[in-house]
Design a protein around this motif. Structure first.
Motif, PDB file in Angstrom:
ATOM      1  N   PRO A 229      -6.069   1.071   7.257  1.00 48.90           N
ATOM      2  CA  PRO A 229      -5.046   1.052   6.195  1.00 48.90           C
ATOM      3  C   PRO A 229      -5.122  -0.208   5.336  1.00 48.90           C
ATOM      4  CG  PRO A 229      -4.090   1.693   8.304  1.00 48.90           C
ATOM      5  CD  PRO A 229      -5.472   1.197   8.588  1.00 48.90           C
ATOM      6  N   LEU A 230      -5.008  -0.043   4.025  1.00 49.30           N
ATOM      7  CA  LEU A 230      -5.081  -1.194   3.125  1.00 49.30           C
ATOM      8  C   LEU A 230      -3.880  -2.114   3.254  1.00 49.30           C
ATOM      9  CD1 LEU A 230      -6.575   0.051  -0.278  1.00 49.30           C
ATOM     10  CD2 LEU A 230      -7.669  -1.271   1.530  1.00 49.30           C
ATOM     11  N   ARG A 231      -2.757  -1.576   3.730  1.00 51.75           N
ATOM     12  CA  ARG A 231      -1.567  -2.420   3.839  1.00 51.75           C
ATOM     13  C   ARG A 231      -1.771  -3.552   4.842  1.00 51.75           C
ATOM     14  NH1 ARG A 231       2.604  -2.308   1.286  1.00 51.75           N
ATOM     15  NH2 ARG A 231       3.591  -3.657   2.825  1.00 51.75           N
ATOM     16  N   THR A 232      -2.682  -3.364   5.782  1.00 50.83           N
ATOM     17  CA  THR A 232      -2.961  -4.408   6.768  1.00 50.83           C
ATOM     18  C   THR A 232      -4.244  -5.168   6.454  1.00 50.83           C
ATOM     19  OG1 THR A 232      -4.143  -2.835   8.195  1.00 50.83           O
ATOM     20  CG2 THR A 232      -1.769  -3.095   8.564  1.00 50.83           C
ATOM     21  N   ALA A 233      -4.850  -4.886   5.301  1.00 53.17           N
ATOM     22  CA  ALA A 233      -6.133  -5.508   4.945  1.00 53.17           C
ATOM     23  C   ALA A 233      -5.935  -6.977   4.585  1.00 53.17           C
ATOM     24  CB  ALA A 233      -6.781  -4.772   3.783  1.00 53.17           C
TER      25      ALA A 233
ATOM     26  N   LYS B 286       4.499  11.340 -14.701  1.00 51.79           N
ATOM     27  CA  LYS B 286       5.527  10.462 -14.140  1.00 51.79           C
ATOM     28  C   LYS B 286       5.754  10.729 -12.655  1.00 51.79           C
ATOM     29  CE  LYS B 286       8.037   9.872 -18.507  1.00 51.79           C
ATOM     30  NZ  LYS B 286       9.345  10.005 -19.202  1.00 51.79           N
ATOM     31  N   GLN B 287       4.937  11.593 -12.084  1.00 54.46           N
ATOM     32  CA  GLN B 287       5.101  11.946 -10.677  1.00 54.46           C
ATOM     33  C   GLN B 287       4.148  11.152  -9.792  1.00 54.46           C
ATOM     34  OE1 GLN B 287       4.624  16.207 -10.296  1.00 54.46           O
ATOM     35  NE2 GLN B 287       6.822  16.531 -10.519  1.00 54.46           N
ATOM     36  N   GLN B 288       4.659  10.668  -8.669  1.00 58.68           N
ATOM     37  CA  GLN B 288       3.831   9.985  -7.688  1.00 58.68           C
ATOM     38  C   GLN B 288       2.849  10.963  -7.055  1.00 58.68           C
ATOM     39  OE1 GLN B 288       3.586   6.931  -5.739  1.00 58.68           O
ATOM     40  NE2 GLN B 288       4.455   5.864  -7.502  1.00 58.68           N
ATOM     41  N   VAL B 289       1.613  10.509  -6.888  1.00 60.97           N
ATOM     42  CA  VAL B 289       0.628  11.292  -6.134  1.00 60.97           C
ATOM     43  C   VAL B 289       0.908  11.013  -4.660  1.00 60.97           C
ATOM     44  CG1 VAL B 289      -1.821  11.768  -5.744  1.00 60.97           C
ATOM     45  CG2 VAL B 289      -1.041  11.038  -8.009  1.00 60.97           C
ATOM     46  N   THR B 290       1.834  11.768  -4.095  1.00 62.03           N
ATOM     47  CA  THR B 290       2.325  11.468  -2.746  1.00 62.03           C
ATOM     48  C   THR B 290       1.240  11.575  -1.682  1.00 62.03           C
ATOM     49  OG1 THR B 290       3.069  13.765  -2.575  1.00 62.03           O
ATOM     50  CG2 THR B 290       4.704  12.131  -3.275  1.00 62.03           C
ATOM     51  N   ALA B 291       0.214  12.390  -1.940  1.00 57.86           N
ATOM     52  CA  ALA B 291      -0.870  12.541  -0.972  1.00 57.86           C
ATOM     53  C   ALA B 291      -1.614  11.228  -0.743  1.00 57.86           C
ATOM     54  CB  ALA B 291      -1.850  13.611  -1.438  1.00 57.86           C
ATOM     55  N   LEU B 292      -1.509  10.298  -1.725  1.00 59.48           N
ATOM     56  CA  LEU B 292      -2.140   8.983  -1.583  1.00 59.48           C
ATOM     57  C   LEU B 292      -1.091   7.874  -1.465  1.00 59.48           C
ATOM     58  CD1 LEU B 292      -5.109   9.239  -4.115  1.00 59.48           C
ATOM     59  CD2 LEU B 292      -5.234   9.227  -1.619  1.00 59.48           C
ATOM     60  N   SER B 293       0.000   7.966  -2.218  1.00 61.19           N
ATOM     61  CA  SER B 293       0.987   6.887  -2.229  1.00 61.19           C
ATOM     62  C   SER B 293       1.624   6.666  -0.863  1.00 61.19           C
ATOM     63  CB  SER B 293       2.077   7.156  -3.269  1.00 61.19           C
ATOM     64  OG  SER B 293       2.815   8.315  -2.953  1.00 61.19           O
ATOM     65  N   ARG B 294       1.582   7.704  -0.001  1.00 56.82           N
ATOM     66  CA  ARG B 294       2.151   7.550   1.335  1.00 56.82           C
ATOM     67  C   ARG B 294       1.467   6.449   2.142  1.00 56.82           C
ATOM     68  NH1 ARG B 294      -0.302  13.146   4.044  1.00 56.82           N
ATOM     69  NH2 ARG B 294      -2.487  12.671   3.607  1.00 56.82           N
ATOM     70  N   TYR B 295       0.224   6.140   1.763  1.00 54.63           N
ATOM     71  CA  TYR B 295      -0.523   5.102   2.488  1.00 54.63           C
ATOM     72  C   TYR B 295      -0.115   3.688   2.060  1.00 54.63           C
ATOM     73  CZ  TYR B 295      -3.584   8.842   4.113  1.00 54.63           C
ATOM     74  OH  TYR B 295      -4.063   9.975   4.703  1.00 54.63           O
ATOM     75  N   PHE B 296       0.715   3.577   1.018  1.00 57.17           N
ATOM     76  CA  PHE B 296       1.100   2.254   0.513  1.00 57.17           C
ATOM     77  C   PHE B 296       2.576   1.969   0.701  1.00 57.17           C
ATOM     78  CE2 PHE B 296      -1.943   4.067  -2.741  1.00 57.17           C
ATOM     79  CZ  PHE B 296      -3.066   3.720  -1.996  1.00 57.17           C
ATOM     80  N   GLN B 297       3.289   2.867   1.394  1.00 60.09           N
ATOM     81  CA  GLN B 297       4.714   2.656   1.589  1.00 60.09           C
ATOM     82  C   GLN B 297       4.962   1.522   2.585  1.00 60.09           C
ATOM     83  OE1 GLN B 297       6.736   4.249  -0.443  1.00 60.09           O
ATOM     84  NE2 GLN B 297       4.899   5.269  -1.230  1.00 60.09           N
ATOM     85  N   LYS B 298       6.047   0.796   2.369  1.00 58.24           N
ATOM     86  CA  LYS B 298       6.383  -0.311   3.253  1.00 58.24           C
ATOM     87  C   LYS B 298       6.922   0.208   4.574  1.00 58.24           C
ATOM     88  CE  LYS B 298       7.385  -3.514  -0.512  1.00 58.24           C
ATOM     89  NZ  LYS B 298       8.377  -4.412  -1.132  1.00 58.24           N
TER      90      LYS B 298
END
Length: 265
Positions: free
Chosen positions: A230-234, A253-265
């Motif tokens: 995961p990039l959040r821990t990179a 204006k819509q989030q690409v949730t299939a990818l944005s889920r990997y960047f959630q806090k």
């Protein structure tokens, strides 16, 4: 010492070459030590994280290109997204590809090196970095969803490469504002649904379909890579980088949730 490389591993290896020494002669006797191995593996992990970041931005840039009717550019971006994930996978496996300036002339020589004690660097037998990465990625093991997968009878990464090379080098003009046949079934306003379908494709229904593979293959490679590391821990990806990815993860204006889920806090 040679000029800096574009990667942490390449920079470390090039700094091992003594000032004034010829690189080709140096690598004939250079052997990876245990200390080298430790540094190289840590550097390779950093390089892998950077490549995944590049792959994400390339993919999101490709989606943006579709909305702007820049389909030929989308083809290039999608190929590069897959290419960067392939490079990241090689790094995670400790297989390094780096470029050394030629002694006394312009250009570079491409080397390969396994980041393990006792190993030696060798001049790559395949001169093209793109074809070398594709070959080594396949040899070292595709993710499960790509094994035995073909698109029009071709290896999936080589098929993506062929699409990019056609529009960049052989086509008389770009198809824009129209889409090529590899994208003409992709409706940008239904992108969320397409990505959800690609995410659940366990039998290759979309992954092997030339009308979907250009988006489906890079997308699945991205989600595979992000699940592994995961990039959040990179260590080399900052909060500003993550914030930029969140802002870029949009279709309209819509989030690409299939990818944005990997960047959630």
């Amino acid at each position: 010492m040679s000029a800096p490389s574009g990667s942490s591993t390449g920079n470390y290896i090039l700094k091992r070459i003594p000032i004034g020494a010829k690189a080709k002669i140096f690598f004939q006797s250079y052997v990876v030590s245990a200390a080298d191995q430790s540094v190289l593996l840590a550097a390779a992990k950093e390089d892998a994280q950077r490549y995944v970041y590049n792959g994400l931005l390339s993919f999101l840039g490709g989606i943006s290109g579709l909305r702007g009717h820049h389909a030929a550019w989308t083809v290039t971006k999608m190929y590069y997204s897959a290419f960067y994930i392939a490079r990241a996978s090689l790094c995670r496996n400790g297989h390094l590809i780096f470029h050394v300036p030629k002694d006394g002339s312009s250009g570079h020589t491409q080397y390969e090196l396994k980041a393990a004690a006792g190993q030696q660097a060798t001049i790559a037998s395949i001169p093209s970095t793109h074809k070398l990465v594709a070959t080594r990625f396949q040899q070292m093991g595709y993710p499960a969803f790509m094994r035995s997968l073909t698109i029009d009878g071709s290896d999936p990464l080589l098929w993506l490469m062929e699409q990019r090379e056609f529009w960049q080098y052989r086509s008389g003009r770009f198809s824009d504002p129209d889409s090529p046949n590899t994208l003409d079934q992709i409706e940008i306003d239904r992108m969320q649904r397409f990505l959800a379908a690609y995410d659940e494709d366990n039998v290759g229904l979309y992954l092997s379909d030339p009308a979907h593979a250009l988006i489906a293959i890079p997308f699945r490679l991205l989600t595979w890579a992000l699940s592994v590391d995961p990039l959040r821990t990179a260590s080399v990806i900052t909060e500003e980088d993550i914030a930029h990815l969140r802002k870029s993860c949009l279709v309209g204006k819509q989030q690409v949730t299939a990818l944005s889920r990997y960047f959630q806090k």
